[in-house]
Motif scaffolding. Structure first.
Motif, short mmCIF file in Angstrom:
data_model
loop_
_atom_site.label_atom_id
_atom_site.label_comp_id
_atom_site.label_asym_id
_atom_site.label_seq_id
_atom_site.Cartn_x
_atom_site.Cartn_y
_atom_site.Cartn_z
N ASN A 296 21.86 40.33 6.03
CA ASN A 296 21.72 41.78 5.87
C ASN A 296 22.72 42.61 6.69
N GLY B 134 25.99 42.88 6.13
CA GLY B 134 26.98 43.51 5.26
C GLY B 134 28.12 42.59 4.86
N THR C 10 28.37 40.07 2.54
CA THR C 10 28.63 39.88 1.10
C THR C 10 29.30 41.12 0.52
N SER D 298 25.75 46.67 -4.53
CA SER D 298 24.64 46.37 -3.63
C SER D 298 24.09 44.98 -3.92
N PHE D 299 24.12 44.11 -2.89
CA PHE D 299 23.66 42.75 -3.08
C PHE D 299 22.26 42.55 -2.53
N ASP E 257 25.89 33.15 6.37
CA ASP E 257 24.80 33.84 7.06
C ASP E 257 24.31 32.93 8.17
N ASN F 149 28.74 47.20 12.24
CA ASN F 149 28.72 47.75 10.88
C ASN F 149 27.56 48.73 10.67
N LYS F 150 27.61 49.44 9.56
CA LYS F 150 26.64 50.48 9.18
C LYS F 150 26.65 51.62 10.18
N LYS G 82 25.23 55.13 9.44
CA LYS G 82 23.81 55.50 9.49
C LYS G 82 23.50 56.25 10.78
N SER H 190 32.09 50.81 8.72
CA SER H 190 31.14 51.00 7.64
C SER H 190 31.77 50.39 6.39
N VAL H 191 31.19 49.31 5.97
CA VAL H 191 31.73 48.63 4.80
C VAL H 191 31.54 49.51 3.56
N THR H 192 30.39 50.16 3.46
CA THR H 192 30.14 50.98 2.26
C THR H 192 30.98 52.26 2.26
P1 GDP Z 1 24.75 40.08 4.09
O1 GDP Z 1 23.37 39.48 4.07
O2 GDP Z 1 25.34 40.06 5.45
O3 GDP Z 1 25.64 39.46 3.07
O4 GDP Z 1 24.55 41.64 3.75
P2 GDP Z 1 24.84 42.42 2.38
O5 GDP Z 1 26.30 42.53 2.14
O6 GDP Z 1 24.02 41.80 1.32
O7 GDP Z 1 24.30 43.89 2.74
C1 GDP Z 1 22.94 44.13 3.05
C2 GDP Z 1 22.59 45.58 2.73
O8 GDP Z 1 23.27 46.47 3.63
C3 GDP Z 1 23.00 46.02 1.34
O9 GDP Z 1 21.98 46.86 0.82
C4 GDP Z 1 24.29 46.80 1.56
O10 GDP Z 1 24.51 47.79 0.58
C5 GDP Z 1 24.00 47.44 2.92
N1 GDP Z 1 25.24 47.73 3.68
C6 GDP Z 1 26.27 46.90 3.94
N2 GDP Z 1 27.21 47.49 4.69
C7 GDP Z 1 26.78 48.75 4.92
C8 GDP Z 1 27.33 49.88 5.63
O11 GDP Z 1 28.42 49.83 6.23
N3 GDP Z 1 26.56 51.01 5.66
C9 GDP Z 1 25.36 51.10 5.03
N4 GDP Z 1 24.70 52.27 5.12
N5 GDP Z 1 24.83 50.08 4.34
C10 GDP Z 1 25.51 48.91 4.28
#
Ligand code: GDP
Ligand code: MG
Length: 184
Positions: free
Chosen positions: A31, A33, A35, A48-49, A71, A130-131, A134, A165-167
């Motif tokens: 979770n 970020g 993927t 969105s994964f 992971d 990351n993120k 938020k 922030s990846v998104t």
């Molecule tokens: P993984 O388990 O590390 O592969 O995480 P994912 O890539 O599946 O991302 C998990 C969740 O976090 C998803 O709902 C993404 O859209 C969200 N997410 C990833 N990066 C960011 C970010 O930089 N900002 C925000 N707000 N959400 C993010």
């Protein structure tokens, strides 16, 4: 999209002409970020994964550089297995969800495991906070403390924390530039 295509070209430049073979691993708790980031590097698009539950591998190749994504969950039983994912890495990108304060101790545990690995003392490690888009995201300085980094940022280690922030699309290009510049 322009920007990301540009970025992809940028990584191609950084990694694509790297003359030796290298493996960069993209790791962190589920979770965080990873993927989403890998998908962005590949296509320039956001998607969105469903968070990955297993330490399953995804891999992309850019020139001579392999980028493997794993992971690393915090469960004791799987901790012994972690090594096989990062031990052979020439560079490590460690992704942390800076907006999930409750899991920072778990991320710290995993990170400390990696930092104790003798084979990795000269391996560049980029930590993506990351993120950070938020509002509940922990500020950079606080994040470093929560991860136990002030103690570990020894002069001889190639370790650096980046606000990302990846998104939203910021921070990680700089982190990859730094990794590319520090590959052996
Ligand atoms: P993984 O388990 O590390 O592969 O995480 P994912 O890539 O599946 O991302 C998990 C969740 O976090 C998803 O709902 C993404 O859209 C969200 N997410 C990833 N990066 C960011 C970010 O930089 N900002 C925000 N707000 N959400 C993010
Ligand atoms: Mg994933």
């Amino acid at each position: 999209m322009e920007y990301f295509s540009g970025f992809f070209t940028g990584i191609l430049k950084l990694f694509g002409f790297y003359s030796k073979e290298a493996t960069v691993v993209l790791i962190g708790l589920d979770n965080a970020g990873k993927t989403t980031l890998q998908y962005k590097l590949r296509t320039g698009e956001s998607y969105s994964f469903v968070p990955t539950q297993k330490p399953q591998e995804q891999e992309i190749t850019i020139g001579n550089v392999k980028l493997q994504t794993w992971d690393l969950g915090g469960h004791k039983a799987v901790r012994k297995l972690w090594k096989q994912y990062y031990r052979t890495a020439d560079g490590i990108v460690f992704v942390v969800d800076a907006a999930d304060k409750s899991r920072l101790p778990e991320a710290k545990k995993v990170l400390n495991f990696i930092l104790k690995e003798d084979a990795l003392v000269e391996t560049p490690i980029a930590i993506l906070g990351n993120k950070s888009d938020k509002k509940e995201a922990v500020p950079m300085q606080k994040l470093q403390e929560e991860l136990g980094l002030p103690k570990l940022l020894d002069a001889y280690r190639k370790i650096k924390v980046f606000n990302t922030s990846v998104t939203e699309g910021y921070g990680y290009p700089t982190a990859f530039e730094w990794i590319a510049a520090n590959l052996p």
